[in-house]
Design a protein around this motif. Structure first.
Motif, short mmCIF file in Angstrom:
data_model
loop_
_atom_site.label_atom_id
_atom_site.label_comp_id
_atom_site.label_asym_id
_atom_site.label_seq_id
_atom_site.Cartn_x
_atom_site.Cartn_y
_atom_site.Cartn_z
N LYS A 230 -1.97 22.33 50.24
CA LYS A 230 -3.29 21.83 49.85
C LYS A 230 -3.87 22.67 48.72
CE LYS A 230 -7.89 20.95 51.82
NZ LYS A 230 -8.73 21.06 53.04
N HIS A 231 -4.55 22.01 47.80
CA HIS A 231 -5.27 22.71 46.74
C HIS A 231 -6.64 22.07 46.55
CE1 HIS A 231 -6.59 23.46 42.54
NE2 HIS A 231 -6.22 24.67 42.87
N ASP A 232 -7.66 22.92 46.35
CA ASP A 232 -9.02 22.45 46.11
C ASP A 232 -9.58 23.09 44.85
OD1 ASP A 232 -9.72 20.93 48.69
OD2 ASP A 232 -8.96 22.84 49.46
N SER A 233 -10.07 22.28 43.94
CA SER A 233 -10.89 22.78 42.84
C SER A 233 -12.33 22.49 43.21
CB SER A 233 -10.54 22.07 41.52
OG SER A 233 -9.36 22.58 40.96
N ILE A 234 -13.10 23.53 43.44
CA ILE A 234 -14.50 23.35 43.86
C ILE A 234 -15.45 23.47 42.69
CG2 ILE A 234 -14.08 24.11 46.23
CD1 ILE A 234 -15.07 26.86 45.46
N ASP A 235 -14.92 23.82 41.52
CA ASP A 235 -15.72 23.91 40.29
C ASP A 235 -14.79 23.65 39.12
OD1 ASP A 235 -17.01 25.29 37.88
OD2 ASP A 235 -18.60 25.44 39.37
N ARG A 236 -15.29 22.97 38.09
CA ARG A 236 -14.45 22.64 36.93
C ARG A 236 -14.06 23.87 36.11
NH1 ARG A 236 -17.37 18.46 38.34
NH2 ARG A 236 -16.33 16.43 38.44
N GLN A 237 -14.68 24.99 36.37
CA GLN A 237 -14.23 26.23 35.73
C GLN A 237 -12.79 26.56 36.12
OE1 GLN A 237 -16.98 29.41 36.49
NE2 GLN A 237 -18.64 28.47 35.33
N SER A 238 -12.35 26.03 37.25
CA SER A 238 -10.98 26.30 37.71
C SER A 238 -9.94 25.78 36.72
CB SER A 238 -10.74 25.66 39.08
OG SER A 238 -10.80 24.24 38.99
N PHE A 239 -10.33 24.81 35.89
CA PHE A 239 -9.38 24.24 34.93
C PHE A 239 -9.32 24.99 33.61
CE2 PHE A 239 -11.20 20.50 37.31
CZ PHE A 239 -10.12 20.32 38.16
N MET A 240 -10.31 25.82 33.34
CA MET A 240 -10.46 26.36 31.99
C MET A 240 -9.40 27.41 31.62
SD MET A 240 -12.64 24.57 30.51
CE MET A 240 -12.19 23.17 31.56
N SER A 241 -8.92 28.17 32.60
CA SER A 241 -7.86 29.14 32.27
C SER A 241 -6.60 28.41 31.84
CB SER A 241 -7.58 30.05 33.47
OG SER A 241 -7.15 29.29 34.59
N GLY A 242 -6.35 27.25 32.46
CA GLY A 242 -5.19 26.45 32.07
C GLY A 242 -5.36 25.81 30.71
N VAL A 243 -6.58 25.36 30.39
CA VAL A 243 -6.84 24.79 29.06
C VAL A 243 -6.65 25.86 28.00
CG1 VAL A 243 -8.58 23.74 27.56
CG2 VAL A 243 -8.44 23.04 29.96
N LYS A 244 -7.20 27.04 28.24
CA LYS A 244 -7.05 28.15 27.29
C LYS A 244 -5.58 28.49 27.07
CE LYS A 244 -8.32 33.03 26.65
NZ LYS A 244 -6.96 33.60 26.69
N PHE A 245 -4.83 28.58 28.17
CA PHE A 245 -3.41 28.90 28.07
C PHE A 245 -2.66 27.84 27.28
CE2 PHE A 245 0.93 28.63 29.86
CZ PHE A 245 1.38 29.91 29.56
N ALA A 246 -3.00 26.55 27.53
CA ALA A 246 -2.31 25.46 26.84
C ALA A 246 -2.61 25.49 25.34
CB ALA A 246 -2.74 24.12 27.43
N VAL A 247 -3.85 25.78 24.96
CA VAL A 247 -4.21 25.86 23.54
C VAL A 247 -3.41 26.96 22.86
CG1 VAL A 247 -6.07 26.45 21.93
CG2 VAL A 247 -6.51 24.87 23.82
N GLU A 248 -3.31 28.09 23.51
CA GLU A 248 -2.54 29.20 22.92
C GLU A 248 -1.05 28.87 22.85
OE1 GLU A 248 -5.47 32.80 24.52
OE2 GLU A 248 -3.75 32.15 25.72
N LYS A 249 -0.53 28.25 23.91
CA LYS A 249 0.90 27.99 23.99
C LYS A 249 1.34 26.90 23.02
CE LYS A 249 4.77 28.96 26.19
NZ LYS A 249 5.35 30.31 26.21
N VAL A 250 0.51 25.86 22.84
CA VAL A 250 0.91 24.74 22.00
C VAL A 250 1.07 25.14 20.54
CG1 VAL A 250 -1.36 23.82 21.33
CG2 VAL A 250 0.55 22.25 21.76
N MET A 251 0.45 26.25 20.15
CA MET A 251 0.56 26.72 18.77
C MET A 251 2.00 27.08 18.41
SD MET A 251 -2.31 26.59 17.14
CE MET A 251 -1.98 27.70 15.77
N ASP A 252 2.82 27.39 19.41
CA ASP A 252 4.21 27.78 19.16
C ASP A 252 5.19 26.67 19.52
OD1 ASP A 252 3.44 30.40 18.38
OD2 ASP A 252 3.27 30.97 20.49
N MET A 253 4.68 25.45 19.70
CA MET A 253 5.55 24.35 20.14
C MET A 253 5.73 23.32 19.04
SD MET A 253 4.00 23.91 24.01
CE MET A 253 4.69 22.27 24.14
#
Length: 266
Positions: A230-253
């Motif tokens: 089971k996984h629960d996101s209780i606040d949308r801030q939970s997604f932001m570390s993943g968005v930040k990581f994806a922005v940084e990672k996509v620069m090298d793709m």
């Protein structure tokens, strides 16, 4: 290095958090936003979003031709997202998609376009790292527990059902599980839809209620035991570390990747 970012969907719940994250991240620079009905306004005119003098475009073509962007983040709706992403990749702007509901054929089209243009693109059904782990653990468990059902719960304004996370979870489970029927072969729904959607015997149930953000449980059953992941996101801030990581990672793709698990070291 500073990464110039454009965000589509800044007024949405996810978009609001993304604007905050990008404007607060020293290595990111929010150069523009795309909004379907606030053309010509500035981000400082949006309540609770930003005090910065960032332009808002209704036309993605005008935005991409006017502003120099390294990464485009789409947090809108499927029908707009596909067109936005296509234009961004055609303009060699790396793209991060958090919008769920894209069809398999749309993902395939974006994959071909991204790979041909050698322009990186990440489609993430869920940006929460815990949700990515939940999906990976479910894939592992399905090898030993082939009887499985999924219950996903989201806020009542979500447009698509089942969620992109549930769809991705089913896809991952299918990689390790042989298709099979579950339950009694002669079972009957006395109320249509009671058993939810079904894919290769996996039942998926969608709940839409106020008060929820994003929640999913994958329930496995076997003789004398059950296993629930089971996984629960209780606040949308939970997604932001993943968005930040994806922005940084996509620069090298230089190609499209579907699923955050493919760029994480797991």
């Amino acid at each position: 290095m500073t990464i110039n970012v454009v965000i589509a969907g800044p007024r949405g719940r996810m978009g609001t958090e993304a604007v905050k994250m990008v404007t607060n991240e020293p290595s990111f620079n929010l150069v523009a936003c795309i909004d379907r009905k606030n053309d010509g306004e500035k981000m400082r005119e949006y309540p609770n979003l930003s005090q910065q003098n960032i332009p808002v475009f209704e036309s993605p073509e005008e935005c991409f031709h006017t502003k120099k962007a390294d990464v485009f983040i789409d947090l809108t709706v499927p029908e707009a997202c596909f067109d936005h992403a296509t234009l961004a990749i055609q303009n060699n702007i790396r793209t991060v998609i958090g919008t769920s509901g894209l069809t398999a054929s749309q993902i395939e089209e974006l994959t071909i376009l991204s790979n041909n243009n050698q322009t990186g693109c990440i489609i993430a059904p869920n940006f929460a790292i815990g949700a990515v782990l939940m999906m990976q653990f479910s894939k592992m468990a399905a090898k030993y527990f082939p009887d499985v059902e999924i219950i996903e719960k989201h806020h009542d304004q979500k447009l698509d059902a089942p969620s992109g996370t549930a769809v991705k979870t089913v896809e991952l489970i299918k990689e390790t599980r042989t298709a099979k029927s579950q339950g009694r072969p002669d079972e009957e729904e006395t109320m249509p839809g009671a058993r939810g959607a079904e894919e290769e015997g996996i039942h998926v149930h969608s709940v839409r209620l106020p008060g929820h953000v994003a929640h999913q449980e994958v329930i496995f059953g076997s003789s004398g035991q059950t296993l629930t992941i089971k996984h629960d996101s209780i606040d949308r801030q939970s997604f932001m570390s993943g968005v930040k990581f994806a922005v940084e990672k996509v620069m090298d793709m230089n190609k499209l990747v579907y699923g955050l698990e493919n760029i994480l070291d797991i």
